[in-house]
Design an enzyme around this catalytic site. Sequence first.
Site, PDB file in Angstrom:
ATOM      1  N   SER A  95       0.865  -1.178   0.000  1.00  0.00           N
ATOM      2  CA  SER A  95       0.000   0.000   0.000  1.00  0.00           C
ATOM      3  C   SER A  95       0.895   1.218   0.000  1.00  0.00           C
ATOM      4  CB  SER A  95      -0.887   0.015   1.248  1.00  0.00           C
ATOM      5  OG  SER A  95      -1.528   1.275   1.409  1.00  0.00           O
TER       6      SER A  95
ATOM      7  N   TYR B  94      -1.097  -0.490  10.593  1.00  0.00           N
ATOM      8  CA  TYR B  94      -1.279  -0.781   9.166  1.00  0.00           C
ATOM      9  C   TYR B  94      -0.107  -0.250   8.355  1.00  0.00           C
ATOM     10  CZ  TYR B  94      -3.455  -0.920   4.536  1.00  0.00           C
ATOM     11  OH  TYR B  94      -3.721  -1.161   3.220  1.00  0.00           O
TER      12      TYR B  94
END
Length: 263
Positions: A149, A165
Amino acid sequence: MVSLKSLFDLSGKKALVTGGSRGLGLQIAEALGEQGAELVLSSRKASDLEKAQAHLAGRGISAKWIAADNSRDDDISRLVDDALGKLGRIDILVNNAGATWGAPTEDHPIDAWDKVMTLNIRSLFLLSQQIGKRSMIPNRYGRIINLASIAGLLGSTSTTQTIAYNTSKGAVVNFTRALAGSWGRYGITVNALAPGMFPSKMTKGTIEQVGMEKLTAGVPLQRIGDEDDLKGAAVLFASEAGKHITGQILCVDGGLTAVLSSS
């Protein structure tokens, strides 16, 4: 010399896509299936997988599925056993299953930290290791695609509050590079897609809270990703067209990281 069309052809290839029942995983499964790959999808819920199977069938793509929780070591071992049983071998592994958690850094629960780390990076290592040892290394062939990501390339802000995350996806970035260096001698390529904002169950809350106008304000293409934007990149990494590409992180973010890195 082979034709350009044949370079992207996945006919005869066997692919396992984790987190493949919806969102980015299902989008990638569509792309691989459209190019001829034989598919096995996995995710936690059988009901979601049945819906995904029906969705793909409506597009003329046949897929099998295995319900497994990749946060559990025993489920990962069972997934590998069952996937190899259904496919015979695994040529393409898409490590997409993941989780997120939002909380202020100073109050972030340690069990939530462990949950995110276990699913987002530990499971990638265990699944890749087992499939590598049992299929890709013996066959001297493999394509591993990890879902990173752009959050793994950026800090967690007071707005996003996703330190676990971001940290886990940063680990995916370097895991991709390290595994590429380790397994290149076996004919295995390892690359990562780093999406920006895409609509999904995981991002639904953020999109609703922040709003589309703010989310796209700094994006050169002035949009978020859609249901087709990962397909071409995934097929490139999975096919012979990408046979000399390994250890790379491809941002699919409308140009956002290009702007941020230059500011």
